[in-house]
Design a protein around this motif. Structure first.
Motif, PDB file in Angstrom:
ATOM      1  N   ALA A  46       0.849  -1.202   0.000  1.00 47.61           N
ATOM      2  CA  ALA A  46       0.000   0.000   0.000  1.00 47.61           C
ATOM      3  C   ALA A  46       0.881   1.247   0.000  1.00 47.61           C
ATOM      4  O   ALA A  46       0.606   2.218  -0.729  1.00 47.61           O
ATOM      5  CB  ALA A  46      -0.920  -0.015   1.211  1.00 47.61           C
ATOM      6  N   TYR A  58       2.785   1.654  -3.496  1.00 43.17           N
ATOM      7  CA  TYR A  58       2.020   2.048  -4.688  1.00 43.17           C
ATOM      8  C   TYR A  58       1.081   3.236  -4.432  1.00 43.17           C
ATOM      9  O   TYR A  58       0.077   3.388  -5.104  1.00 43.17           O
ATOM     10  CB  TYR A  58       1.254   0.829  -5.231  1.00 43.17           C
ATOM     11  N   ASP A  92      -5.752   1.805   0.335  1.00 35.69           N
ATOM     12  CA  ASP A  92      -4.890   2.932  -0.041  1.00 35.69           C
ATOM     13  C   ASP A  92      -5.558   3.772  -1.116  1.00 35.69           C
ATOM     14  O   ASP A  92      -6.557   3.342  -1.719  1.00 35.69           O
ATOM     15  CB  ASP A  92      -3.516   2.414  -0.522  1.00 35.69           C
ATOM     16  N   LEU A 133      -2.760 -11.670  -9.327  1.00 34.52           N
ATOM     17  CA  LEU A 133      -1.793 -10.955  -8.472  1.00 34.52           C
ATOM     18  C   LEU A 133      -1.005 -11.866  -7.538  1.00 34.52           C
ATOM     19  O   LEU A 133       0.131 -11.580  -7.198  1.00 34.52           O
ATOM     20  CB  LEU A 133      -2.530  -9.926  -7.602  1.00 34.52           C
ATOM     21  N   TYR A 147       4.443 -12.279 -10.403  1.00 30.20           N
ATOM     22  CA  TYR A 147       3.481 -11.563 -11.258  1.00 30.20           C
ATOM     23  C   TYR A 147       3.480 -10.099 -10.861  1.00 30.20           C
ATOM     24  O   TYR A 147       3.322  -9.753  -9.692  1.00 30.20           O
ATOM     25  CB  TYR A 147       2.078 -12.139 -11.117  1.00 30.20           C
ATOM     26  N   LEU A 202       6.867 -11.307  -5.142  1.00 29.98           N
ATOM     27  CA  LEU A 202       6.565 -12.515  -4.360  1.00 29.98           C
ATOM     28  C   LEU A 202       5.683 -12.207  -3.144  1.00 29.98           C
ATOM     29  O   LEU A 202       5.157 -13.111  -2.500  1.00 29.98           O
ATOM     30  CB  LEU A 202       7.873 -13.151  -3.863  1.00 29.98           C
ATOM     31  N   ALA A 213       2.174 -13.612  -3.184  1.00 27.19           N
ATOM     32  CA  ALA A 213       2.212 -15.087  -3.155  1.00 27.19           C
ATOM     33  C   ALA A 213       2.382 -15.543  -1.706  1.00 27.19           C
ATOM     34  O   ALA A 213       1.743 -16.510  -1.260  1.00 27.19           O
ATOM     35  CB  ALA A 213       3.352 -15.608  -4.019  1.00 27.19           C
TER      36      ALA A 213
HETATM   37  P1  ADP Z   1       5.729  -6.644  -5.459  1.00 32.40           P
HETATM   38  O1  ADP Z   1       6.851  -7.062  -4.606  1.00 32.40           O
HETATM   39  O2  ADP Z   1       6.084  -6.362  -6.878  1.00 32.40           O
HETATM   40  O3  ADP Z   1       4.905  -5.578  -4.819  1.00 32.40           O
HETATM   41  P2  ADP Z   1       3.508  -8.362  -4.885  1.00 32.40           P
HETATM   42  O4  ADP Z   1       3.327  -9.804  -5.086  1.00 32.40           O
HETATM   43  O5  ADP Z   1       3.427  -7.838  -3.513  1.00 32.40           O
HETATM   44  O6  ADP Z   1       4.863  -7.966  -5.569  1.00 32.40           O
HETATM   45  O7  ADP Z   1       2.435  -7.605  -5.764  1.00 32.40           O
HETATM   46  C1  ADP Z   1       2.251  -8.003  -7.106  1.00 32.40           C
HETATM   47  C2  ADP Z   1       1.855  -6.825  -7.966  1.00 32.40           C
HETATM   48  O8  ADP Z   1       0.558  -6.372  -7.555  1.00 32.40           O
HETATM   49  C3  ADP Z   1       2.741  -5.627  -7.782  1.00 32.40           C
HETATM   50  O9  ADP Z   1       3.848  -5.714  -8.631  1.00 32.40           O
HETATM   51  C4  ADP Z   1       1.841  -4.474  -8.141  1.00 32.40           C
HETATM   52  O10 ADP Z   1       1.810  -4.341  -9.540  1.00 32.40           O
HETATM   53  C5  ADP Z   1       0.469  -4.966  -7.707  1.00 32.40           C
HETATM   54  N1  ADP Z   1       0.056  -4.404  -6.391  1.00 32.40           N
HETATM   55  C6  ADP Z   1       0.125  -5.021  -5.204  1.00 32.40           C
HETATM   56  N2  ADP Z   1      -0.367  -4.246  -4.211  1.00 32.40           N
HETATM   57  C7  ADP Z   1      -0.764  -3.096  -4.807  1.00 32.40           C
HETATM   58  C8  ADP Z   1      -1.397  -1.888  -4.342  1.00 32.40           C
HETATM   59  N3  ADP Z   1      -1.689  -1.694  -3.048  1.00 32.40           N
HETATM   60  N4  ADP Z   1      -1.687  -0.942  -5.256  1.00 32.40           N
HETATM   61  C9  ADP Z   1      -1.404  -1.128  -6.570  1.00 32.40           C
HETATM   62  N5  ADP Z   1      -0.831  -2.237  -7.085  1.00 32.40           N
HETATM   63  C10 ADP Z   1      -0.508  -3.204  -6.212  1.00 32.40           C
END
Ligand code: ADP
Length: 431
Positions: A329, A332, A356, A369, A374, A389, A392
């Motif tokens: 949160a 991003y 957020d 997601l 991914y 990760l 996941a």
């Molecule tokens: P990362 O380490 O890239 O954040 P995550 O597995 O935690 O990997 O999240 C996967 C993808 O989901 C992120 O790369 C991002 O594109 C999207 N994402 C996750 N949480 C948020 C959020 N709160 N707001 C916007 N996009 C998000």
């Protein structure tokens, strides 16, 4: 009335009339007619006798040659009999083909009635589950496959997905069981040997765990020396920037390795983890402080604690899942945005939501997601440098606690990630 009947009646009337006329000159018209009727009755009895003999004969030869109404009756019966025989042959052929094809199937099939009792099974089911045709027909399937996961699967009655159990014959082998409902409450139990798949999956897990483990020590050394180099005043100016970049990338690799190790640990069903009554409010306060200290995203995180309930779970795992959601949160969401974390009861189910006002996620990406590595493919998420990760890990932790993750998001407005735990994990008594 059919023409045959009409002819037969005519014949009877003519016979009576003939007998009456023949007896008329002797004044014996009525006795003659009576005699004729008796003769006609005897003739009927004779054909009835032949009909009965023909119907009850073992070999069912051609019907006796008869004329008139009896001929019609024999012909109709013969046609009906032949049609029936052909139909029986067709059904028998079909059953034989079905038996042969299911016997050739590598997967086990067990037909069960509405009381879960065995009606029929193929050879593969006998081999995989150790069923015996003499003893097990009519048995309740729960008496033969006693694995608790399978019993729970059939008691729930949802029949979604498959349940993986050890083979009742050999605990080295793994079976995937699934139930398909058909007809009026009957079910088919499908049994597949997934030992090879299971071993491959285990090998993949072990490979990732070993590779991450082996990478950890060299990375720590590289990272340590790069740290020392970056702070060394003697380093030439033109090397300063590359060293800082190498240090940052080494740090990223360390985070990826740590996340992979954590995922491997979560995937292995280990019994030595201890569940406790977690003070979620205190845990969230700690996560807030640590996330703010990273200096990414908004300057504050709003905490809303709407219930005094504690959560039954493994503290380190729950911490990791919630921290990942809060860090995302912050990552991003721009500095002037807001992040709100809430601990509440949804009906009677304990839940944490992380909301957020950040960049949001296009709807088509949401179902994917939680896959490893991914990322929503947009430049902004890449430049923020997560591992891909985090979610996941969140998924695995929630799975291990029987919880669910719900994601709502609007591009440009923000996202809400909600973890909903089973009601049984809410602890209301003070500990
Ligand atoms: P990362 O380490 O890239 O954040 P995550 O597995 O935690 O990997 O999240 C996967 C993808 O989901 C992120 O790369 C991002 O594109 C999207 N994402 C996750 N949480 C948020 C959020 N709160 N707001 C916007 N996009 C998000």
């Amino acid at each position: 009335m059919s023409p045959a009947w009409r002819r037969e009646l005519l014949r009877f009337v003519l016979l009576l009339a003939g007998a009456g006329l023949a007896g008329w000159p002797f004044d014996l018209a009525l006795p003659f007619m009576l005699l004729a009727a008796i003769a006609y009755g005897a003739w009927l009895l004779y054909w009835l006798y032949r009909l009965e003999r023909w119907l009850t004969s073992e070999r069912r030869p051609h019907p006796p040659e008869a004329r008139g109404l009896w001929g019609e009756v024999f012909d109709a019966l013969y046609r009906f009999q032949r049609r029936n025989r052909q139909r029986t042959l067709r059904v028998a052929r079909l059953i034989r083909a079905f038996r042969h094809s299911t016997a050739a199937m590598p997967d086990g099939v067990v037909a069960l009635n509405r009381d879960w009792r065995i009606v029929w099974f193929n050879d593969a089911a006998a081999r995989l589950l150790g069923l015996s045709r003499q003893q097990d027909g009519g048995q309740h399937i729960g008496n033969l496959v006693r694995h608790p996961a399978f019993i729970e699967y059939i008691e729930q009655g949802l029949f979604q997905g498959v349940v993986e159990v050890e083979s009742p014959l050999d605990d080295e082998r793994r079976l995937a069981l699934s139930v398909v409902a058909y007809g009026q409450g009957e079910r088919l139990l499908l049994v597949r040997d997934i030992t090879r798949l299971h071993r491959l999956e285990q090998m993949r897990r072990e490979f990732v765990a070993n590779a991450s483990h082996e990478l950890r020590s060299p990375l720590t050394v590289i990272s340590g020396y790069l740290g020392m180099l970056a702070q060394d005043a003697r380093i030439m100016n033109e090397w300063r920037e590359p060293v800082t970049a190498m240090r940052r990338q080494a740090g990223r690799m360390e985070t990826i390795v740590a996340d992979l190790l954590e995922l491997s640990r979560l995937e292995t069903a280990n019994d030595d983890v201890v569940e406790e009554d977690i003070d979620v409010a205190a845990m969230l306060a700690r996560i807030r402080d640590e996330s703010l200290a990273r200096g990414e995203g908004p300057q504050d995180i709003t905490l809303r604690i709407d219930t005094p309930t504690r959560l039954r779970g493994v503290p380190a795992e729950i911490y990791s899942a919630l921290a990942n959601l809060v860090i995302n949160a912050m990552r991003y969401t721009p500095e002037d945005g807001a992040v709100t974390v809430r601990w509440f009861l949804q009906q009677d189910r304990p839940a944490v939501s992380v909301q957020d006002t950040g960049i949001g996620i296009p709807a088509e990406h949401i179902p994917r997601l939680t896959e490893r590595f991914y990322r929503v493919d947009n430049a902004r998420t890449r430049e923020r440098g997560g591992t891909g990760l985090g979610l996941a890990i969140v998924k695995h932790v929630l799975q291990r606690h029987g919880a669910q993750l719900h994601v709502e998001s609007t591009v440009g407005e923000g996202s809400t990630f909600t973890c909903v735990f089973p009601a049984g994990r809410a602890v209301t008594k003070p500990s």
